[in-house]
Design an enzyme around this catalytic site. Structure first.
Site: not given
Length: 311
Positions: A11, A32-33, A35, A37, A90, A101, A105, A144
């Site tokens: 992005g 990054d997906n 969407f 970016g 989401k 998470g 870890r 948002y």
């Protein structure tokens, strides 16, 4: 050299952050997906020996190793986050849980980039970190605004329950090279309209205010926040110099040399009337404040758009 994960690394902000971390010698994993970016933002980094790129959506679990995590993954412009509001929520909830998470870890420190939008249309001015905000939970911006508020809560509760070392920053309006020219933000809108010879669109009377921070200053604030051991946050990162929309339009017209007119359209629902950070905490704890004046930053941004959009 640290192993650092940057979600949303392709992005506008993420690409500048990746670049700075590489410059100081870190190993950077960019996730990054695309969407919001863009691959073009990181093309110049892809052959760097300490840069890894993973196409991935943080709504799904991610398994990598990192010592630090900068969580920038979320569309940030109204055009992008309102395009698919459920996806936006989401990313800030399910995606935040997945990234926390991962931090648990890896025993990694995580910096979450929240937003000044958590203050909504503020009844307190300037906005301090202890102000709880004035947000419409059902409005068009709520996907948002409320998503980011939940993300802050998740960070704090993971810290309290599991000892995750968190850092939270609230980013105010930021601009600079690599901003998507079609992202609907006021700086990119004004510059592109001026360069095309179109009228600059000012919503409402144009006296509503924003505070604009140049991207290099913002990235410096993020890094200082991650690396300090005094405060979990939230800490405001932004420019305390306040400008009206009409003042911004005049500056863009002057710097571009455009003869464009200014037109007034109706104000969008829930659009804040005032926005200016109180950066007392950032000054005291991070020894940080913005250095780049608005006109200097605008000139660099205009040159970027001239080169990439019209070159």
């Amino acid at each position: 050299m640290a192993q650092i994960l940057v979600t949303g690394g392709a992005g506008f902000l993420g690409s500048h952050l990746c670049e700075r971390l590489l410059e100081r010698g870190d190993h950077v994993i960019c996730v990054d997906n695309y969407f919001s970016g863009r691959k073009e933002n990181i093309d110049h980094l892809r052959d760097h020996k300490r840069f890894e790129l993973i196409r991935h959506d943080i709504v799904h679990p991610l398994y990598v190793e990192a010592e630090q995590i900068y969580n920038l993954a979320c569309p940030a412009s109204p055009v992008a986050y309102q395009y698919n509001p459920i996806k936006t929520i989401k990313t800030s909830t399910v995606g935040m849980i997945n990234v926390l998470g991962l931090a648990r870890r890896c025993r990694a420190r995580i910096l979450h980039t929240s937003t000044s939008e958590v203050y909504g249309d503020p009844e307190v001015h300037p906005q301090k970190e202890d102000y709880w905000g004035h947000v419409n939970p059902l409005g068009p911006r709520s996907c948002y605004d409320e998503g980011k508020r939940v993300a802050e809560s998740l960070c704090m509760n993971y810290h309290l329950a599991h000892g995750i070392p968190i850092r939270i920053v609230r980013i105010f309006n930021t601009y600079g090279p690599r901003m998507d020219p079609n992202d609907g933000r006021v700086v990119s809108n004004f510059i592109m309209q001026a360069l095309r010879g179109e009228s600059l669109t000012v919503y409402g009377h144009g006296k509503q205010t924003r505070s604009f921070c140049y991207v290099d200053d913002l990235v410096e604030g993020l890094i200082r926040m991650m690396d300090q051991n005094v405060d979990l946050g939230p800490i405001n990162i932004g420019n305390p110099v306040e400008n009206t929309m009409l003042e911004l339009a005049e500056a863009v017209l002057e710097l571009t040399g455009s003869k464009s007119a200014v037109k007034h359209d109706p104000l969008p629902k829930d659009d804040p009337q005032q926005r200016r950070p109180d950066i007392t905490k950032a000054k005291a704890i991070l020894k940080w404040e913005p250095k780049v004046p608005l006109k200097e930053g605008l000139a660099k941004t205009i040159e970027y758009y001239r080169r990439t959009q019209f070159g």
